[in-house]
Design a protein around this motif. Structure first.
Motif, PDB file in Angstrom:
ATOM      1  N   ALA A 135     -61.347 -47.798  38.097  1.00 49.69           N
ATOM      2  CA  ALA A 135     -60.119 -48.099  38.561  1.00 49.69           C
ATOM      3  C   ALA A 135     -60.212 -49.948  39.357  1.00 49.69           C
ATOM      4  CB  ALA A 135     -60.313 -47.548  40.252  1.00 49.69           C
ATOM      5  N   LEU A 136     -61.503 -50.374  39.344  1.00 52.44           N
ATOM      6  CA  LEU A 136     -61.445 -51.634  39.423  1.00 52.44           C
ATOM      7  C   LEU A 136     -61.428 -52.480  38.195  1.00 52.44           C
ATOM      8  CD1 LEU A 136     -64.675 -52.038  41.889  1.00 52.44           C
ATOM      9  CD2 LEU A 136     -62.380 -52.920  42.293  1.00 52.44           C
ATOM     10  N   ARG A 137     -61.924 -51.966  37.105  1.00 52.69           N
ATOM     11  CA  ARG A 137     -61.510 -52.766  36.080  1.00 52.69           C
ATOM     12  C   ARG A 137     -60.092 -52.590  35.324  1.00 52.69           C
ATOM     13  NH1 ARG A 137     -66.159 -52.367  36.460  1.00 52.69           N
ATOM     14  NH2 ARG A 137     -67.968 -53.518  35.289  1.00 52.69           N
ATOM     15  N   LEU A 138     -59.207 -51.886  35.881  1.00 52.20           N
ATOM     16  CA  LEU A 138     -57.768 -51.818  35.745  1.00 52.20           C
ATOM     17  C   LEU A 138     -56.966 -52.750  36.756  1.00 52.20           C
ATOM     18  CD1 LEU A 138     -57.444 -48.450  34.513  1.00 52.20           C
ATOM     19  CD2 LEU A 138     -57.323 -50.284  33.217  1.00 52.20           C
ATOM     20  N   ALA A 139     -57.601 -52.579  37.962  1.00 52.45           N
ATOM     21  CA  ALA A 139     -56.864 -53.198  39.106  1.00 52.45           C
ATOM     22  C   ALA A 139     -56.927 -54.771  39.218  1.00 52.45           C
ATOM     23  CB  ALA A 139     -57.254 -52.318  40.546  1.00 52.45           C
ATOM     24  N   GLY A 193     -50.122 -53.481  27.722  1.00 59.37           N
ATOM     25  CA  GLY A 193     -51.140 -54.021  26.810  1.00 59.37           C
ATOM     26  C   GLY A 193     -52.570 -53.844  27.259  1.00 59.37           C
ATOM     27  N   LEU A 194     -52.915 -54.100  28.631  1.00 64.42           N
ATOM     28  CA  LEU A 194     -54.019 -53.978  29.587  1.00 64.42           C
ATOM     29  C   LEU A 194     -54.748 -52.707  29.324  1.00 64.42           C
ATOM     30  CD1 LEU A 194     -56.280 -55.061  31.468  1.00 64.42           C
ATOM     31  CD2 LEU A 194     -54.561 -54.548  33.296  1.00 64.42           C
ATOM     32  N   VAL A 195     -53.537 -51.457  29.660  1.00 62.19           N
ATOM     33  CA  VAL A 195     -54.015 -50.208  29.722  1.00 62.19           C
ATOM     34  C   VAL A 195     -54.382 -49.877  28.149  1.00 62.19           C
ATOM     35  CG1 VAL A 195     -53.009 -47.782  29.992  1.00 62.19           C
ATOM     36  CG2 VAL A 195     -52.541 -49.762  31.590  1.00 62.19           C
ATOM     37  N   ALA A 196     -53.525 -50.297  27.144  1.00 64.10           N
ATOM     38  CA  ALA A 196     -53.808 -49.835  25.884  1.00 64.10           C
ATOM     39  C   ALA A 196     -55.192 -50.258  25.558  1.00 64.10           C
ATOM     40  CB  ALA A 196     -52.789 -50.447  24.869  1.00 64.10           C
ATOM     41  N   GLY A 197     -55.590 -51.610  25.786  1.00 63.95           N
ATOM     42  CA  GLY A 197     -56.667 -52.138  25.374  1.00 63.95           C
ATOM     43  C   GLY A 197     -58.184 -51.199  26.146  1.00 63.95           C
ATOM     44  N   ALA A 198     -57.782 -51.000  27.535  1.00 65.93           N
ATOM     45  CA  ALA A 198     -58.891 -50.219  28.361  1.00 65.93           C
ATOM     46  C   ALA A 198     -58.972 -48.707  27.559  1.00 65.93           C
ATOM     47  CB  ALA A 198     -58.415 -50.408  29.780  1.00 65.93           C
ATOM     48  N   LEU A 199     -57.871 -48.328  27.219  1.00 66.32           N
ATOM     49  CA  LEU A 199     -57.929 -46.734  26.592  1.00 66.32           C
ATOM     50  C   LEU A 199     -58.639 -47.018  25.464  1.00 66.32           C
ATOM     51  CD1 LEU A 199     -57.229 -43.820  27.055  1.00 66.32           C
ATOM     52  CD2 LEU A 199     -55.066 -44.580  26.108  1.00 66.32           C
TER      53      LEU A 199
END
Length: 339
Positions: A135-139, A193-199
């Motif tokens: 959660a922190l790495r996305l927020a 793009g952020l979500v795509a990379g994290a996933l």
């Protein structure tokens, strides 16, 4: 793939507060934060320069050129016109690349490298749950990306507006790069793009493969959004007679065009004009054509298209976020033991 194990917290471990975890995350990725800050500041400075001195110089060059008329060897400031055009194109291209830059970083450094090196597993032993870790790495990056991209979008729209009616070769609102750089779809695509990379990092757990997969996912989201965008809002259709010609009377995003038959039917994408004789004239007669039609989005559809496309991209990002949390919980679930 093997499951990730979330180590149990040691007896001396304690749960860190969110501010402390945020500071630790910023220190861990301070190089990326510095690069992003420089990117936003440099882009902002270029856009302010573009909206002011560069636009004024290019507009004066065009005024001189238009005043020449048919006068031979007329002097005008061609360098100012070309420099404005090059600078605008470079800035628009950089903004178009934002989703891919964010996706590459998120896949390589935000999740992939931490899982590959064991940094994530170490954090889980210090009282930080995997869910809170993600959660922190996305927020935190999402806040930075939203703030920076929003500032660039506002300044780009200001620079683009300053050239309208003053620079003859200024980009129209429906130019692909200009359309996105002028509105919130750029922010939505960057977050996707952020979500795509994290996933991608969670799926592969390796730095370089996650970088490549993140880029591929971001490209897929961008391409799908661009393909669906003209169909997310009802378009306008204009018709002209054969005598008037095909008549590209619209100025916007084209959805469809073709011939109108005597029965009122449409024959799409037949490139045939009344000024062409021979086979074209016979084809028009064979189809019993009586006119042409053009289906397109005028400038009044700019915000509906921006908002519907942005909402679609954010919905995809939301699904990707849910998939990332599900995958992490699934891989870090404590296996049951039998008595």
């Amino acid at each position: 793939m093997t499951a990730l194990t979330a180590p149990a917290a040691t007896g001396t471990a304690h749960t860190h507060g969110s501010p402390r975890l945020t500071r630790w995350l910023l220190r861990l990725h301070r190089s990326a934060l510095l690069v992003w800050t420089v990117f936003v500041l440099l882009g902002s400075a270029l856009l302010l320069w573009l909206a002011g001195p560069l636009t004024d110089a290019a507009a004066e060059g065009w005024r001189q050129y238009n005043a020449c008329g048919t006068t031979p060897r007329c002097s005008y400031d061609q360098d100012a016109i070309l420099f404005y055009k090059s600078t605008y194109n470079y800035v628009a291209a950089a903004m178009a690349g934002l989703p891919f830059l964010v996706a590459a970083w998120a896949g390589a450094a935000l999740t992939g490298r931490e899982l590959e090196s064991g940094t994530a597993q170490l954090a889980w032993t210090q009282g930080v749950s995997p869910t809170r870790w993600l959660a922190l790495r996305l927020a935190v990056p999402a806040v930075a990306v939203t703030a920076g991209a929003s500032l660039l979008v506002l300044l780009h729209h200001r620079a683009w507006s300053a050239a309208q009616g003053r620079i003859d070769t200024g980009k129209p609102w429906h130019d692909v790069w200009t359309f996105h750089a002028n509105g919130p779809t750029t922010v939505a695509l960057a977050l996707a793009g952020l979500v795509a990379g994290a996933l991608a990092g969670l799926v592969l757990r390796r730095t370089l493969p996650a970088l490549l997969l993140g880029l591929a996912l971001a490209a897929g989201v961008w391409g799908t959004a661009q393909l669906l965008m003209p169909h997310l809002w009802p378009a306008v259709t204009e018709e002209t007679s054969l005598q008037q010609g095909y008549g590209h009377l619209y100025s916007g995003i084209q959805v469809d065009h073709g011939l109108i038959t005597a029965s009122g039917g449409h024959v799409p994408k037949l490139e045939c004009y009344t000024t062409v004789s021979g086979g074209c004239a016979r084809e028009l007669e064979k189809l019993d054509a009586v006119g042409y039609y053009s289906t397109y989005h005028p400038v009044s559809h700019y915000w509906p298209l921006q908002l519907t496309t942005g909402a679609l991209v954010l919905a995809v990002a939301g699904l990707g976020t849910a998939a990332a949390f599900w995958l992490l919980r699934h891989r870090t679930a404590t296996p049951r033991t039998t008595a």
